[in-house]
Write a protein that holds these residues in place. Sequence first.
Motif, short mmCIF file in Angstrom:
data_model
loop_
_atom_site.label_atom_id
_atom_site.label_comp_id
_atom_site.label_asym_id
_atom_site.label_seq_id
_atom_site.Cartn_x
_atom_site.Cartn_y
_atom_site.Cartn_z
N PRO A 158 0.89 -1.04 0.04
CA PRO A 158 0.05 0.49 -0.12
C PRO A 158 0.99 1.09 0.00
N ARG A 159 0.39 2.14 -0.71
CA ARG A 159 1.06 3.32 -1.19
C ARG A 159 1.72 4.15 0.23
N PRO A 160 0.99 4.30 1.12
CA PRO A 160 1.09 5.43 2.58
C PRO A 160 2.15 4.08 3.01
N LEU A 161 2.32 3.14 2.67
CA LEU A 161 3.58 2.74 3.34
C LEU A 161 4.78 2.61 2.35
N THR A 162 4.93 3.31 1.91
CA THR A 162 6.06 3.59 1.20
C THR A 162 6.54 4.92 0.97
N THR A 163 5.83 5.81 1.79
CA THR A 163 6.40 7.17 1.54
C THR A 163 7.39 7.85 2.75
N VAL A 164 8.30 8.58 2.52
CA VAL A 164 9.42 9.18 2.82
C VAL A 164 8.41 9.78 4.85
N GLU A 165 7.83 9.89 4.81
CA GLU A 165 6.57 10.20 5.99
C GLU A 165 6.43 9.39 7.01
N PHE A 166 6.10 8.12 6.26
CA PHE A 166 5.73 6.25 6.95
C PHE A 166 7.75 6.07 7.69
N PHE A 167 8.15 6.41 6.95
CA PHE A 167 9.96 5.77 6.85
C PHE A 167 10.36 6.60 8.30
N ARG A 168 9.78 7.87 8.23
CA ARG A 168 10.69 8.84 9.59
C ARG A 168 9.61 8.61 10.64
N ALA A 169 7.90 8.11 10.20
CA ALA A 169 8.02 7.44 11.95
C ALA A 169 8.42 6.30 12.41
N ALA A 170 9.32 5.52 11.29
CA ALA A 170 9.25 4.30 11.73
C ALA A 170 11.04 4.30 12.17
N ARG A 171 12.02 4.97 11.70
CA ARG A 171 13.15 5.61 12.61
C ARG A 171 12.62 6.27 13.40
N ARG A 172 11.76 7.09 13.80
CA ARG A 172 11.70 7.75 15.31
C ARG A 172 11.34 6.89 16.23
N ALA A 173 10.41 5.36 15.68
CA ALA A 173 10.46 4.91 16.71
C ALA A 173 11.08 3.65 16.74
N LEU A 174 12.19 3.19 16.12
CA LEU A 174 13.89 2.37 16.22
C LEU A 174 14.48 2.74 17.16
N SER A 175 14.88 1.72 18.04
CA SER A 175 16.46 2.72 18.71
C SER A 175 17.75 2.91 18.11
N PRO A 176 18.98 3.03 18.87
CA PRO A 176 19.77 3.64 17.90
C PRO A 176 20.45 3.24 16.80
N ARG A 177 20.13 1.69 17.24
CA ARG A 177 21.05 0.75 16.15
C ARG A 177 19.75 -0.09 15.74
N GLY A 178 18.25 0.31 15.63
CA GLY A 178 17.38 -0.28 15.13
C GLY A 178 17.49 -0.36 13.68
N LEU A 179 16.87 -1.40 13.31
CA LEU A 179 17.34 -1.45 11.77
C LEU A 179 15.51 -1.77 11.23
N PHE A 180 15.32 -1.60 9.80
CA PHE A 180 13.64 -1.28 9.38
C PHE A 180 13.86 -2.34 8.24
N VAL A 181 13.65 -3.26 7.62
CA VAL A 181 13.62 -4.17 6.96
C VAL A 181 11.92 -4.12 5.91
N ALA A 182 11.92 -4.70 4.80
CA ALA A 182 11.43 -4.67 4.13
C ALA A 182 10.98 -5.73 3.29
#
Length: 250
Positions: A158-182
């Motif tokens: 879904p398009r709303p899960l591919t936007t820069v805004e969504f990626f920023r929300a994911a980065r904010r939720a992650l710890s400093p050593r965190g990983l986003f994977v898709a």
Amino acid sequence: MEHHRERKPRTPKKRIEGSYPISTGTATIVADPERDGAYILEVNRVPSSYVVPGAPEVLEYDYMRWIAEYIAASRLPEPFTAVHLGAAGCALPSYVQHRWRSRNIAVELDRGLARLVRDAFDPPVEIAVAEARAFTHALDSGSVDVIVRDVFAGPDTPRPLTTVEFFRAARRALSPRGLFVANVGDREGLPQTRAELAGLSQVFAHTAVTYVGRGYGNVVIAASDRPLAAGRQLPIDGASPLHDSPRPTS
């Protein structure tokens, strides 16, 4: 005098094959004829998960093994917390919990599917019924260590899960050593992957990709503020090596 211990009778297997109505349509559980106790979960006729109840160490799909390799390479302090957007049969969340004794939260939009998976497979993870984007935006800052996005509407994310805004929300939720994977469904030339990597590179310091370059298929992308496993060949036949791409500095 020899004593023989009485054997307890085996618990009869619960028959779970069949088609079931869910909130977004129909889910079907099909037994794998080649493996006793294994099932394929189809959601609206699309194979979604391969589950072996009681054997969380089994990962049948290549892309799930690639995701697990990214998590392993991140060497996160244990125990860590992982959020899986797109739960389906909870095969990957169950694997991560089993391998790393971590806390795993599987987020599923379809309430009927979540109920079916709990009843049929009894996964050892938390299942939250929620929309993936809203759930991610509601996470506390630095509260999780891994976010896995595996959400599809048909063949596409879904398009709303591919936007820069969504990626920023994911980065904010992650710890400093965190990983986003898709997991990305893409076609020759990888247009969707390239677009998502461009967005991720605006938010994270490092990005990476793993794929098999043959027509439409699964591509796994990763992002982190810590270096990823640059140039490391994953032990999976036919997979391209990871390519770590640092964010350009201005």
